[in-house]
Design an enzyme around this catalytic site. Structure first.
Site, PDB file in Angstrom:
ATOM      1  CE1 TYR A  15      21.394  41.535  85.045  1.00  0.00           C
ATOM      2  CE2 TYR A  15      21.793  40.801  87.291  1.00  0.00           C
ATOM      3  CZ  TYR A  15      21.814  40.566  85.935  1.00  0.00           C
ATOM      4  OH  TYR A  15      22.259  39.375  85.458  1.00  0.00           O
ATOM      5  CG  ASP A  17      25.635  50.696  87.565  1.00  0.00           C
ATOM      6  OD1 ASP A  17      25.471  51.398  88.565  1.00  0.00           O
ATOM      7  OD2 ASP A  17      26.613  49.945  87.423  1.00  0.00           O
ATOM      8  CE1 TYR A 201      24.697  42.734  95.119  1.00  0.00           C
ATOM      9  CE2 TYR A 201      24.053  43.631  97.247  1.00  0.00           C
ATOM     10  CZ  TYR A 201      24.228  43.781  95.879  1.00  0.00           C
ATOM     11  OH  TYR A 201      23.923  44.980  95.283  1.00  0.00           O
ATOM     12  CD  GLN A 253      13.650  48.473  85.851  1.00  0.00           C
ATOM     13  OE1 GLN A 253      13.112  49.253  85.065  1.00  0.00           O
ATOM     14  NE2 GLN A 253      14.726  48.798  86.538  1.00  0.00           N
ATOM     15  NE  ARG A 269      21.745  41.932  93.855  1.00  0.00           N
ATOM     16  CZ  ARG A 269      22.323  41.032  93.082  1.00  0.00           C
ATOM     17  NH1 ARG A 269      22.576  39.820  93.529  1.00  0.00           N
ATOM     18  NH2 ARG A 269      22.680  41.360  91.842  1.00  0.00           N
ATOM     19  N   GLY A 270      21.146  46.219  96.944  1.00  0.00           N
ATOM     20  CA  GLY A 270      21.404  47.334  96.028  1.00  0.00           C
ATOM     21  C   GLY A 270      20.405  48.458  96.247  1.00  0.00           C
ATOM     22  CD  GLU A 271      23.031  51.713  95.758  1.00  0.00           C
ATOM     23  OE1 GLU A 271      22.944  50.881  94.825  1.00  0.00           O
ATOM     24  OE2 GLU A 271      24.097  51.984  96.310  1.00  0.00           O
ATOM     25  CG  ASP A 272      15.931  50.334  91.042  1.00  0.00           C
ATOM     26  OD1 ASP A 272      15.550  51.518  91.058  1.00  0.00           O
ATOM     27  OD2 ASP A 272      15.267  49.414  90.523  1.00  0.00           O
TER      28      ASP A 272
HETATM   29  O1  TRH Z   1      21.634  44.330  90.912  1.00  0.00           O
HETATM   30  P1  TRH Z   1      22.030  45.123  92.078  1.00  0.00           P
HETATM   31  O2  TRH Z   1      22.824  44.381  93.055  1.00  0.00           O
HETATM   32  O3  TRH Z   1      22.801  46.407  91.603  1.00  0.00           O
HETATM   33  C1  TRH Z   1      24.008  46.856  92.179  1.00  0.00           C
HETATM   34  C2  TRH Z   1      23.767  48.030  93.093  1.00  0.00           C
HETATM   35  O4  TRH Z   1      22.966  49.029  92.502  1.00  0.00           O
HETATM   36  C3  TRH Z   1      25.096  48.602  93.498  1.00  0.00           C
HETATM   37  O5  TRH Z   1      24.980  49.705  94.293  1.00  0.00           O
HETATM   38  C4  TRH Z   1      25.905  48.947  92.289  1.00  0.00           C
HETATM   39  O6  TRH Z   1      27.100  49.485  92.678  1.00  0.00           O
HETATM   40  C5  TRH Z   1      26.113  47.689  91.503  1.00  0.00           C
HETATM   41  O7  TRH Z   1      24.854  47.193  91.108  1.00  0.00           O
HETATM   42  C6  TRH Z   1      26.962  47.949  90.284  1.00  0.00           C
HETATM   43  O8  TRH Z   1      20.747  45.702  92.863  1.00  0.00           O
HETATM   44  P2  TRH Z   1      19.696  46.864  92.530  1.00  0.00           P
HETATM   45  O9  TRH Z   1      20.322  48.201  92.696  1.00  0.00           O
HETATM   46  O10 TRH Z   1      18.520  46.607  93.335  1.00  0.00           O
HETATM   47  O11 TRH Z   1      19.325  46.676  91.028  1.00  0.00           O
HETATM   48  C7  TRH Z   1      18.630  45.574  90.546  1.00  0.00           C
HETATM   49  C8  TRH Z   1      17.797  45.994  89.358  1.00  0.00           C
HETATM   50  O12 TRH Z   1      17.372  44.850  88.639  1.00  0.00           O
HETATM   51  C9  TRH Z   1      16.544  46.740  89.768  1.00  0.00           C
HETATM   52  O13 TRH Z   1      16.253  47.762  88.828  1.00  0.00           O
HETATM   53  C10 TRH Z   1      15.453  45.678  89.694  1.00  0.00           C
HETATM   54  C11 TRH Z   1      15.951  44.853  88.538  1.00  0.00           C
HETATM   55  N1  TRH Z   1      15.469  43.465  88.509  1.00  0.00           N
HETATM   56  C12 TRH Z   1      14.478  43.146  87.606  1.00  0.00           C
HETATM   57  O14 TRH Z   1      13.979  44.016  86.867  1.00  0.00           O
HETATM   58  N2  TRH Z   1      14.059  41.846  87.545  1.00  0.00           N
HETATM   59  C13 TRH Z   1      14.549  40.868  88.350  1.00  0.00           C
HETATM   60  O15 TRH Z   1      14.114  39.711  88.262  1.00  0.00           O
HETATM   61  C14 TRH Z   1      15.545  41.239  89.322  1.00  0.00           C
HETATM   62  C15 TRH Z   1      16.074  40.196  90.262  1.00  0.00           C
HETATM   63  C16 TRH Z   1      15.991  42.540  89.362  1.00  0.00           C
END
Ligand code: TRH
Length: 376
Positions: A15, A17, A201, A253, A269-272
């Site tokens: 999620y 991206d 993860y 979000q 986890r992940g950047e956001d």
């Molecule tokens: O989901 P991610 O693991 O995303 C990853 C990383 O960004 C990674 O670098 C990238 O290469 C890959 O995707 C393709 O983790 P991240 O970055 O934290 O993003 C999660 C997003 O989902 C963030 O905007 C928060 C949102 N989110 C919600 O809005 N509600 C939820 O319940 C959860 C669990 C997440």
């Protein structure tokens, strides 16, 4: 001066991206220098999981003032390709549709938005141009933690909304109740039980984290979005008399941020979510997206070098991200005492304050647009 924006996003995996693109789209759209945002997304199903206002079966819709287009490489879309916006943001090198690029001229500013990184090399690559066919130029835009990068996404009112939320004890209780936490645990949280939020993860050493929490007498409720870890977890499971784990559906979000604001320890986890955990100002553990040859551990180390965290906290993060159960077992319990956890939170909070004095990503992006308009 104002600009219209097209943001292109491919949901490769997870999620992050779409999470970044959605936050960016909303922040741009709220800015007075913005004349409209169109967001092209190839996977509306994933998008709808973090933005329930999005209807996955509608190819073009407006949500929160943003035009959302389901990006499919169809003949229909190719023949009806609209005029490009003033600023074209290609998120994470997702490759724009050829028919769209054909319509671009030197008038557009084309930006490739990259992943957030704390690695030193991003400073020298930020805003570098990359010549493209047809005389077009694409510029790299690297989010980052230092003034020589593209900065960090942060809404202007984010920290005041966080402070208001954290000052209101009822806010987190009603959020927990919305997530299906039972009355017994709502009462325990009201009486001071700890909240730990875990977004990890599949390979994360979760059993060791739970064991470390259970080794303390403190009442603790662990919250986890369903389906992110490798094992099956029931909706509520008691580990012992004072520690339980509760799984719940994904939230939008805004709720996600509120969950981080509500918790005493955020494991993300992940950047956001890394960034949102820093803005939450509470103790945190980061697990970067696992990559081949352990490239993610280098990313983690680069970020830890910039961070204010003690060697003990850094060891815990390295063990969590490297799935090193033995080290996690040895290092984590002593950081979970009341005093240590409070100190860990203070470190995050003061880093958050320091980072919030820097110009945010949207402002730096708009400054870049302005300087580009002047120089052509
Ligand atoms: O989901 P991610 O693991 O995303 C990853 C990383 O960004 C990674 O670098 C990238 O290469 C890959 O995707 C393709 O983790 P991240 O970055 O934290 O993003 C999660 C997003 O989902 C963030 O905007 C928060 C949102 N989110 C919600 O809005 N509600 C939820 O319940 C959860 C669990 C997440």
């Amino acid at each position: 001066m104002s600009w219209s924006f097209d943001i292109f996003c491919k949901v490769v995996d997870n999620y992050g991206d779409i999470g970044v693109c959605w936050r960016l789209a909303r922040q741009l759209s709220a800015h007075t220098d913005c004349a409209g945002v169109r967001l092209w997304v190839d996977d509306l199903q994933s998008f709808a999981r973090i933005a329930p206002g999005v209807n996955p079966s509608v190819p073009k819709q407006t949500v929160a003032g943003i035009v959302i287009v389901h990006w499919k490489e169809s003949a229909e879309l190719t023949s009806a390709m609209p005029e490009p916006a003033d600023v074209v943001i290609e998120a994470f090198a997702c490759t724009l549709p050829a028919a769209y690029v054909q319509k671009m001229t030197g008038r557009q500013l084309w930006i490739n938005l990259e992943y957030l990184s704390a690695e030193a090399w991003v400073e020298s690559c930020h805003t570098l141009p990359s010549p493209q066919a047809g005389g077009l130029r694409k510029y790299f835009f690297f989010p980052g933690f230092t003034p020589a990068t593209g900065g960090l996404l942060r809404e202007p009112d984010l920290l005041s909304r966080r402070d208001a939320w954290q000052a209101d004890p009822h806010a987190r209780l009603s959020l927990l109740s919305e997530l299906g936490v039972d009355t017994d645990w709502l009462q325990r949280v009201q009486a001071g039980a700890r909240l730990v939020y875990v977004y990890c993860y599949p390979q994360a050493p979760l059993p060791e984290l739970l064991q470390a929490l259970a080794s303390h007498n403190h009442e603790t409720l662990v919250l986890m979005p369903r389906g992110v870890w490798r094992g099956t977890l029931p909706s509520t499971q008691h580990l012992n008399t004072h520690v339980a784990i509760h799984t719940h559906d994904f939230v939008d979000q805004q709720r996600f941020d509120q969950l981080l604001w509500s918790s005493d320890l955020n494991v993300v986890r992940g950047e956001d979510s890394l960034l949102r955990a820093i803005w939450a100002g509470r103790a945190m553990i980061w697990q970067p997206y696992p990559q081949q040859d352990d490239a993610h551990l280098q990313k983690l180390d680069a970020w830890l070098r910039l961070s204010p965290y003690s060697a003990a906290i850094q060891t815990v993060m390295q063990a969590w991200s490297g799935a090193d159960s033995t080290t996690l077992n040895a290092a984590l319990p002593s950081l979970l005492t009341e005093q240590q956890l409070a100190q860990w939170s203070r470190l995050t909070r003061s880093w958050c304050v320091e980072l919030a004095t820097e110009v945010d990503l949207v402002s730096r992006l708009l400054q870049f647009c302005a300087s580009h308009s002047q120089t052509g």
